[in-house]
Design a protein around this motif. Structure first.
Motif, PDB file in Angstrom:
ATOM      1  N   SER A   1      -4.303   3.776  33.690  1.00  0.00           N
ATOM      2  CA  SER A   1      -4.347   2.727  34.714  1.00  0.00           C
ATOM      3  C   SER A   1      -3.302   2.892  35.806  1.00  0.00           C
ATOM      4  N   GLY A   2      -2.493   3.943  35.716  1.00  0.00           N
ATOM      5  CA  GLY A   2      -1.490   4.186  36.744  1.00  0.00           C
ATOM      6  C   GLY A   2      -0.225   3.368  36.581  1.00  0.00           C
ATOM      7  N   LEU A   3      -0.028   2.791  35.395  1.00  0.00           N
ATOM      8  CA  LEU A   3       1.195   2.048  35.113  1.00  0.00           C
ATOM      9  C   LEU A   3       2.246   3.004  34.559  1.00  0.00           C
ATOM     10  N   ASN A   4       3.509   2.705  34.799  1.00  0.00           N
ATOM     11  CA  ASN A   4       4.600   3.488  34.217  1.00  0.00           C
ATOM     12  C   ASN A   4       5.149   2.744  33.006  1.00  0.00           C
ATOM     13  N   LEU A   5       5.489   3.470  31.957  1.00  0.00           N
ATOM     14  CA  LEU A   5       5.976   2.868  30.726  1.00  0.00           C
ATOM     15  C   LEU A   5       7.346   3.433  30.367  1.00  0.00           C
ATOM     16  N   LEU A   6       8.198   2.559  29.852  1.00  0.00           N
ATOM     17  CA  LEU A   6       9.531   2.974  29.390  1.00  0.00           C
ATOM     18  C   LEU A   6       9.851   2.212  28.116  1.00  0.00           C
ATOM     19  N   SER A   7      10.148   2.940  27.052  1.00  0.00           N
ATOM     20  CA  SER A   7      10.503   2.305  25.776  1.00  0.00           C
ATOM     21  C   SER A   7      11.709   3.011  25.187  1.00  0.00           C
ATOM     22  N   TRP A   8      12.072   2.617  23.988  1.00  0.00           N
ATOM     23  CA  TRP A   8      13.211   3.235  23.303  1.00  0.00           C
ATOM     24  C   TRP A   8      13.069   4.752  23.262  1.00  0.00           C
ATOM     25  N   ASP A   9      11.860   5.265  23.033  1.00  0.00           N
ATOM     26  CA  ASP A   9      11.672   6.702  22.876  1.00  0.00           C
ATOM     27  C   ASP A   9      10.549   7.273  23.744  1.00  0.00           C
ATOM     28  N   TYR A  10      10.160   6.541  24.793  1.00  0.00           N
ATOM     29  CA  TYR A  10       9.106   7.022  25.685  1.00  0.00           C
ATOM     30  C   TYR A  10       9.508   6.780  27.124  1.00  0.00           C
ATOM     31  N   PRO A  11       9.264   7.744  28.030  1.00  0.00           N
ATOM     32  CA  PRO A  11       8.699   9.078  27.819  1.00  0.00           C
ATOM     33  C   PRO A  11       9.591   9.942  26.920  1.00  0.00           C
ATOM     34  N   GLN A  12       9.000  10.941  26.325  1.00  0.00           N
ATOM     35  CA  GLN A  12       9.741  11.793  25.399  1.00  0.00           C
ATOM     36  C   GLN A  12      10.949  12.417  26.086  1.00  0.00           C
ATOM     37  N   LYS A  13      12.106  12.231  25.466  1.00  0.00           N
ATOM     38  CA  LYS A  13      13.401  12.732  25.945  1.00  0.00           C
ATOM     39  C   LYS A  13      13.852  12.076  27.250  1.00  0.00           C
ATOM     40  N   LYS A  14      13.137  11.032  27.685  1.00  0.00           N
ATOM     41  CA  LYS A  14      13.520  10.300  28.895  1.00  0.00           C
ATOM     42  C   LYS A  14      13.408   8.796  28.663  1.00  0.00           C
ATOM     43  N   GLY A  15      13.493   8.395  27.385  1.00  0.00           N
ATOM     44  CA  GLY A  15      13.391   6.986  27.036  1.00  0.00           C
ATOM     45  C   GLY A  15      14.699   6.248  27.284  1.00  0.00           C
ATOM     46  N   ILE A  16      14.727   4.983  26.885  1.00  0.00           N
ATOM     47  CA  ILE A  16      15.910   4.142  27.105  1.00  0.00           C
ATOM     48  C   ILE A  16      17.140   4.738  26.441  1.00  0.00           C
ATOM     49  N   ARG A  17      16.974   5.251  25.226  1.00  0.00           N
ATOM     50  CA  ARG A  17      18.112   5.837  24.504  1.00  0.00           C
ATOM     51  C   ARG A  17      18.764   6.958  25.313  1.00  0.00           C
ATOM     52  N   GLU A  18      17.917   7.862  25.820  1.00  0.00           N
ATOM     53  CA  GLU A  18      18.446   8.998  26.575  1.00  0.00           C
ATOM     54  C   GLU A  18      19.060   8.545  27.905  1.00  0.00           C
ATOM     55  N   LEU A  19      18.437   7.568  28.561  1.00  0.00           N
ATOM     56  CA  LEU A  19      18.964   7.059  29.835  1.00  0.00           C
ATOM     57  C   LEU A  19      20.336   6.421  29.649  1.00  0.00           C
ATOM     58  N   ILE A  20      20.477   5.645  28.579  1.00  0.00           N
ATOM     59  CA  ILE A  20      21.760   4.985  28.310  1.00  0.00           C
ATOM     60  C   ILE A  20      22.861   6.020  28.121  1.00  0.00           C
ATOM     61  N   ASP A  21      22.593   7.039  27.322  1.00  0.00           N
ATOM     62  CA  ASP A  21      23.601   8.081  27.073  1.00  0.00           C
ATOM     63  C   ASP A  21      23.876   8.899  28.332  1.00  0.00           C
ATOM     64  N   LEU A  22      22.830   9.210  29.088  1.00  0.00           N
ATOM     65  CA  LEU A  22      22.978  10.024  30.289  1.00  0.00           C
ATOM     66  C   LEU A  22      23.802   9.310  31.358  1.00  0.00           C
ATOM     67  N   LEU A  23      23.491   8.021  31.557  1.00  0.00           N
ATOM     68  CA  LEU A  23      24.132   7.248  32.627  1.00  0.00           C
ATOM     69  C   LEU A  23      25.383   6.513  32.155  1.00  0.00           C
ATOM     70  N   ARG A  24      25.611   6.487  30.848  1.00  0.00           N
ATOM     71  CA  ARG A  24      26.725   5.746  30.253  1.00  0.00           C
ATOM     72  C   ARG A  24      26.639   4.246  30.581  1.00  0.00           C
ATOM     73  N   VAL A  25      25.420   3.737  30.620  1.00  0.00           N
ATOM     74  CA  VAL A  25      25.219   2.297  30.853  1.00  0.00           C
ATOM     75  C   VAL A  25      24.962   1.651  29.488  1.00  0.00           C
ATOM     76  N   TYR A  26      26.041   1.422  28.747  1.00  0.00           N
ATOM     77  CA  TYR A  26      25.934   0.869  27.400  1.00  0.00           C
ATOM     78  C   TYR A  26      25.981  -0.663  27.452  1.00  0.00           C
ATOM     79  N   PRO A  27      25.128  -1.334  26.664  1.00  0.00           N
ATOM     80  CA  PRO A  27      25.194  -2.800  26.620  1.00  0.00           C
ATOM     81  C   PRO A  27      26.483  -3.261  25.946  1.00  0.00           C
TER      82      PRO A  27
END
Length: 274
Positions: free
Chosen positions: A193-219
């Protein structure tokens, strides 16, 4: 050996998966294997995965608060609930560190009805709406009904112009974010449908977990040197991330921490960022 997941489902124990999760926290191979061996010495058939997690967290914390904080990341996202309002603010912070301008909780009149938009993004002359789906259950998944519903909302507003980010603009993209996971049907429908999705582990290797570690934006909720009540107090004071805290350490006085505790919290925060 089988373990009982948060949902009650029985699954086979995966030693390597546990080692990998410890390694992702920053622990070296020797420490990870040592912790796993200690946990395995106390395991029994059907042991709750929650109990394994708590034991691993405590053993990590005995060695390093920073490793424990990073290991605690997924649980820390749950601490941004229960309603998910702080999760929306956290996602906005995560996007700001990628160069986006953001607005949180905007109400827009669509073609048919009005809609409260969780987060709006602006970058490269494009406006994206973000809809956040927060789950307080770690094993919960956002199924296909979520992107189907959000697509209908997106369709109701995408053809109109709004006063956004200083000009009249249209919303051209939609991103659905969840702190948990999407089902395969949700991913298939969203992609189609042309929507973008972001979850804990999706997209693969680019999910929330990886973004947090990459950007150092920790809650702020991942810190091990603060109590649950203290973290909630900081969230109410709009201190959402570790970066927010480091930029305004005086806020720790507002929640009445002792001088020594303030030093410990700031030390852990700086170690996470560095």
């Amino acid at each position: 050996m089988k373990v009982t997941k948060f949902s009650g489902e029985l699954v086979h124990y995966d030693r390597q998966k546990l080692i990998n999760s410890l390694r992702k926290s920053g622990a070296n191979q020797t420490l990870a294997e040592k912790i796993v061996s200690e946990i395995e010495s106390e395991m029994y058939e059907g042991i709750p995965s929650k109990k394994i997690y708590k034991k691993a967290f405590q053993l990590l914390k005995n060695c390093s608060n920073v490793h424990a904080a990073r290991y605690n990341l997924r649980t820390a996202l749950l601490g941004l609930g229960p309603a998910g309002f702080f999760f929306e603010k956290f996602i906005a912070k995560l996007m700001q560190d990628q160069g986006f301008h953001t607005k949180v909780n905007e109400t827009l009149q669509g073609k048919c009805i009005s809609h409260e938009i969780d987060v709006l993004l602006f970058k490269n002359e494009e406006v994206t709406m973000i809809e956040c789906k927060f789950h307080s259950d770690q094993d919960a998944k956002s199924d296909v009904k979520v992107p189907m519903y959000i697509l209908s909302r997106f369709n109701d507003i995408k053809e109109k112009q709004y006063n956004l980010f200083s000009e009249k603009r249209q919303i051209s993209k939609c991103l659905i974010v969840t702190n948990s996971r999407f089902t395969s049907d949700a991913v298939q429908f969203g992609t189609c449908s042309g929507l973008n999705l972001l979850s804990w582990d999706y997209p693969q290797k680019k999910g929330i977990r990886e973004l947090i570690d990459l950007l150092r934006v920790y809650p702020i909720t991942c810190l091990t040197t603060l109590t649950k009540a203290e973290k909630e107090h900081l969230l109410i004071l709009d201190c959402i991330t570790i970066k927010d805290l480091v930029q305004n350490t005086d806020i720790l006085k507002a929640i009445e921490l002792s001088h020594n505790r303030i030093k410990n919290v700031i030390k852990e925060a700086n170690q996470l960022l560095n």
